[in-house]
Design a protein around this motif. Structure first.
Motif, mmCIF file in Angstrom:
data_model
loop_
_atom_site.group_PDB
_atom_site.id
_atom_site.type_symbol
_atom_site.label_atom_id
_atom_site.label_comp_id
_atom_site.label_asym_id
_atom_site.label_seq_id
_atom_site.Cartn_x
_atom_site.Cartn_y
_atom_site.Cartn_z
ATOM 1 N N ILE A 148 0.871 -1.176 0.000
ATOM 2 C CA ILE A 148 0.000 0.000 0.000
ATOM 3 C C ILE A 148 0.905 1.222 0.000
ATOM 4 O O ILE A 148 1.773 1.377 0.865
ATOM 5 N N LEU A 149 0.688 2.105 -0.978
ATOM 6 C CA LEU A 149 1.585 3.242 -1.173
ATOM 7 C C LEU A 149 1.079 4.540 -0.549
ATOM 8 O O LEU A 149 1.877 5.373 -0.125
ATOM 9 N N ASP A 150 -0.236 4.712 -0.509
ATOM 10 C CA ASP A 150 -0.770 5.987 -0.019
ATOM 11 C C ASP A 150 -2.227 5.809 0.356
ATOM 12 O O ASP A 150 -2.821 4.743 0.139
ATOM 13 N N HIS A 151 -2.815 6.846 0.916
ATOM 14 C CA HIS A 151 -4.244 6.820 1.249
ATOM 15 C C HIS A 151 -4.843 8.188 0.980
ATOM 16 O O HIS A 151 -4.129 9.185 0.853
ATOM 17 N N ARG A 158 -12.334 6.039 3.466
ATOM 18 C CA ARG A 158 -10.915 6.040 3.110
ATOM 19 C C ARG A 158 -10.621 5.061 1.982
ATOM 20 O O ARG A 158 -11.194 3.974 1.905
ATOM 21 N N GLU A 159 -9.725 5.483 1.118
ATOM 22 C CA GLU A 159 -9.240 4.633 0.027
ATOM 23 C C GLU A 159 -7.723 4.493 0.141
ATOM 24 O O GLU A 159 -7.042 5.401 0.634
ATOM 25 N N TYR A 160 -7.215 3.359 -0.362
ATOM 26 C CA TYR A 160 -5.787 3.089 -0.304
ATOM 27 C C TYR A 160 -5.265 2.834 -1.715
ATOM 28 O O TYR A 160 -5.935 2.175 -2.527
ATOM 29 N N LEU A 161 -4.074 3.352 -1.978
ATOM 30 C CA LEU A 161 -3.438 3.139 -3.275
ATOM 31 C C LEU A 161 -2.646 1.837 -3.216
ATOM 32 O O LEU A 161 -1.605 1.754 -2.555
ATOM 33 N N ALA A 162 -3.155 0.827 -3.886
ATOM 34 C CA ALA A 162 -2.560 -0.507 -3.831
ATOM 35 C C ALA A 162 -1.551 -0.696 -4.963
ATOM 36 O O ALA A 162 -1.841 -0.366 -6.124
ATOM 37 N N GLN A 163 -0.401 -1.223 -4.613
ATOM 38 C CA GLN A 163 0.605 -1.605 -5.607
ATOM 39 C C GLN A 163 0.330 -3.055 -5.997
ATOM 40 O O GLN A 163 0.501 -3.976 -5.197
ATOM 41 N N LEU A 164 -0.107 -3.261 -7.231
ATOM 42 C CA LEU A 164 -0.481 -4.591 -7.680
ATOM 43 C C LEU A 164 0.727 -5.358 -8.197
ATOM 44 O O LEU A 164 1.744 -4.780 -8.589
ATOM 45 N N ASP A 166 1.057 -6.905 -10.892
ATOM 46 C CA ASP A 166 1.324 -6.736 -12.332
ATOM 47 C C ASP A 166 1.997 -5.401 -12.643
ATOM 48 O O ASP A 166 2.182 -5.043 -13.801
ATOM 49 N N GLY A 167 2.341 -4.630 -11.591
ATOM 50 C CA GLY A 167 3.036 -3.359 -11.793
ATOM 51 C C GLY A 167 2.132 -2.148 -11.794
ATOM 52 O O GLY A 167 2.607 -1.013 -11.712
ATOM 53 N N ASN A 168 0.836 -2.356 -11.898
ATOM 54 C CA ASN A 168 -0.108 -1.242 -11.894
ATOM 55 C C ASN A 168 -0.463 -0.842 -10.462
ATOM 56 O O ASN A 168 -0.170 -1.556 -9.500
ATOM 57 N N THR A 169 -1.113 0.296 -10.339
ATOM 58 C CA THR A 169 -1.634 0.754 -9.049
ATOM 59 C C THR A 169 -3.122 1.007 -9.185
ATOM 60 O O THR A 169 -3.619 1.291 -10.287
ATOM 61 N N GLU A 170 -3.833 0.897 -8.084
ATOM 62 C CA GLU A 170 -5.286 1.078 -8.120
ATOM 63 C C GLU A 170 -5.779 1.556 -6.758
ATOM 64 O O GLU A 170 -5.363 1.033 -5.721
ATOM 65 N N TRP A 171 -6.632 2.576 -6.776
ATOM 66 C CA TRP A 171 -7.269 3.025 -5.542
ATOM 67 C C TRP A 171 -8.373 2.046 -5.173
ATOM 68 O O TRP A 171 -9.176 1.667 -6.030
ATOM 69 N N ALA A 172 -8.403 1.620 -3.928
ATOM 70 C CA ALA A 172 -9.381 0.623 -3.483
ATOM 71 C C ALA A 172 -9.920 1.008 -2.112
ATOM 72 O O ALA A 172 -9.200 1.568 -1.276
ATOM 73 N N ASP A 173 -11.211 0.718 -1.898
ATOM 74 C CA ASP A 173 -11.814 0.939 -0.592
ATOM 75 C C ASP A 173 -11.271 -0.067 0.410
ATOM 76 O O ASP A 173 -10.778 -1.141 0.038
ATOM 77 N N GLU A 174 -11.401 0.269 1.678
ATOM 78 C CA GLU A 174 -10.967 -0.663 2.725
ATOM 79 C C GLU A 174 -11.739 -1.969 2.626
ATOM 80 O O GLU A 174 -11.216 -3.042 2.927
ATOM 81 N N GLU A 175 -13.006 -1.888 2.173
ATOM 82 C CA GLU A 175 -13.829 -3.090 2.050
ATOM 83 C C GLU A 175 -13.288 -4.046 0.995
ATOM 84 O O GLU A 175 -13.597 -5.238 1.011
ATOM 85 N N TYR A 186 0.804 -0.749 6.802
ATOM 86 C CA TYR A 186 0.920 0.587 6.207
ATOM 87 C C TYR A 186 0.896 1.668 7.284
ATOM 88 O O TYR A 186 1.759 2.552 7.315
ATOM 89 N N TRP A 187 -0.070 1.577 8.191
ATOM 90 C CA TRP A 187 -0.177 2.602 9.234
ATOM 91 C C TRP A 187 0.965 2.494 10.248
ATOM 92 O O TRP A 187 1.445 3.512 10.763
ATOM 93 N N THR A 188 1.398 1.280 10.534
ATOM 94 C CA THR A 188 2.545 1.121 11.427
ATOM 95 C C THR A 188 3.777 1.776 10.829
ATOM 96 O O THR A 188 4.534 2.477 11.519
ATOM 97 N N SER A 189 3.999 1.562 9.531
ATOM 98 C CA SER A 189 5.141 2.147 8.845
ATOM 99 C C SER A 189 5.065 3.669 8.856
ATOM 100 O O SER A 189 6.064 4.359 9.091
ATOM 101 N N ARG A 190 3.882 4.203 8.613
ATOM 102 C CA ARG A 190 3.717 5.664 8.610
ATOM 103 C C ARG A 190 3.986 6.250 9.998
ATOM 104 O O ARG A 190 4.623 7.306 10.133
#
Length: 206
Positions: A148-151, A158-164, A166-175, A186-190
């Motif tokens: 997870i790269l960002d939120h 809240r949405e999270y920017l997922a590093q897939l 296949d090299g792509n990224t996609e915004w996804a809901d927590e659900e 992600y939050w621990t790292s931040r």
């Protein structure tokens, strides 16, 4: 009027009936009223009720997760957690192995112990991937999430920017995340990064 539809007669006028005596019922008129109810009112109510019920069922079925084919025995799955203690608690638990299924649901086992209850299909998520990673239920298809790269957005949306993978990224809901493990990391790292910044900060000399 609604009163006439309910009682098959007109409503009494707003008058004083204290001194009015009882009146005999006109059975012929009563039968005619009941006949009108049976032939006109009841069928109309039935059709209206049927239309509303069918529309409601169609709306509910549209939002339901339906399986195109049964999950074969031996598949590793996770099941939905019914009572979560907090929003950060895991939504899915497992891992379970599918033993079989019937009209009631799926029979699952974990570590050699068979689950007493049968689990319906919409409360099961198939996991056929590296268990150290997370499967994202994205808009395109199921994708492996490497990180997870960002939120963005408020906490309740809240949405999270997922590093897939296949090299792509996609915004996804927590659900969309079946497991909160990556979100926790992600939050621990931040928090650790913020703490490091605070410890490295020094006031500038005047």
């Amino acid at each position: 009027t609604p009163f006439a539809v309910m009682f098959a007669r007109t409503r009494n006028a707003m008058e004083n009936y204290t001194n009015e005596g009882a009146k005999d019922i006109d059975y012929k008129m009563l039968l005619e009223r009941n006949k009108a109810m049976v032939e006109a009112v009841y069928p109309g109510l039935y059709e209206k009720t049927k239309e509303r019920a069918e529309a409601r069922v169609a709306k509910i079925n549209k939002s339901r997760l339906t399986a195109k084919k049964p999950i074969p025995p031996g598949t590793i799955v996770m099941i939905k957690v019914e009572n979560r203690s907090s929003k950060l608690s895991e939504r899915w638990e497992g891992h379970y192995t599918v033993l079989g299924h019937d009209s009631v649901g799926y029979t699952l086992e974990k570590d050699g112990v068979v689950l007493e209850r049968k689990v319906p299909r919409h409360k099961i998520r198939v996991i056929q991937y590296d268990l150290t990673k997370t499967m994202l239920k994205g808009k395109r298809s199921d994708q492996l999430v490497e990180d997870i790269l960002d939120h963005r957005g408020p906490q309740n949306k809240r949405e999270y920017l997922a590093q897939l993978a296949d090299g792509n990224t996609e915004w996804a809901d927590e659900e969309d995340f079946p497991s909160n493990t990556l979100i926790r990391w992600y939050w621990t790292s931040r928090c650790q990064e913020e703490a490091k910044k605070d410890s490295d900060w020094r006031p500038t000399e005047q």
